[in-house]
Design an enzyme around this catalytic site. Structure first.
Site, PDB file in Angstrom:
ATOM      1  N   CYS A 105       0.872  -1.182   0.000  1.00  0.00           N
ATOM      2  CA  CYS A 105       0.000   0.000   0.000  1.00  0.00           C
ATOM      3  C   CYS A 105       0.904   1.226   0.000  1.00  0.00           C
ATOM      4  O   CYS A 105       2.102   1.105  -0.243  1.00  0.00           O
ATOM      5  CB  CYS A 105      -0.981  -0.013   1.170  1.00  0.00           C
ATOM      6  SG  CYS A 105      -0.293   0.242   2.809  1.00  0.00           S
ATOM      7  N   GLY A 164       2.601   0.803   3.742  1.00  0.00           N
ATOM      8  CA  GLY A 164       2.759  -0.546   4.285  1.00  0.00           C
ATOM      9  C   GLY A 164       2.227  -0.650   5.704  1.00  0.00           C
ATOM     10  O   GLY A 164       1.983  -1.734   6.216  1.00  0.00           O
ATOM     11  N   HIS A 209      14.082 -13.657  13.556  1.00  0.00           N
ATOM     12  CA  HIS A 209      13.756 -13.548  14.979  1.00  0.00           C
ATOM     13  C   HIS A 209      12.265 -13.608  15.290  1.00  0.00           C
ATOM     14  O   HIS A 209      11.891 -13.958  16.411  1.00  0.00           O
ATOM     15  CB  HIS A 209      14.322 -12.252  15.549  1.00  0.00           C
ATOM     16  CG  HIS A 209      15.808 -12.219  15.552  1.00  0.00           C
ATOM     17  ND1 HIS A 209      16.505 -11.108  15.961  1.00  0.00           N
ATOM     18  CD2 HIS A 209      16.742 -13.140  15.187  1.00  0.00           C
ATOM     19  CE1 HIS A 209      17.813 -11.355  15.859  1.00  0.00           C
ATOM     20  NE2 HIS A 209      17.969 -12.570  15.382  1.00  0.00           N
TER      21      HIS A 209
END
Length: 91
Positions: free
Chosen positions: A14, A17, A47
């Site tokens: 978009c 984001g 992670h």
């Protein structure tokens, strides 16, 4: 598709984001974030087992976004000490 188990990962785009990430995170099993650098993409995968990447089509160039996507798709989750955190996020 990620929430339903039809896909392992997803890519949303978009203006920034950010809105896509906020919306995507409402779906069970989705761990989404707005990512603006390759380094963030790598760390989010390693992670946090990020499974939906949200990109800015307005502020990040196509060239940089392509590199971010490559990193997102080619980086694996480390597990180990990070798995506990992901399990807590999922709970």
């Amino acid at each position: 598709a990620v929430s339903n188990g039809e896909a392992d990962r997803g890519i949303l785009i978009c203006g920034t984001g950010i809105g896509m990430a906020l919306t995507a995170d409402k779906f069970k099993g989705v761990r989404a974030s707005s990512i603006t650098t390759q380094e963030f993409a790598e760390l989010a995968r390693r992670h946090n087992d990020l499974n939906v990447i949200c990109l800015s089509g307005r502020f990040i160039s196509d060239e940089v976004n392509k590199k971010i996507v490559e990193t997102f798709l080619n980086t694996t989750f480390e597990g180990g000490r990070h798995k506990r955190r992901v399990d807590l996020i999922e709970a």
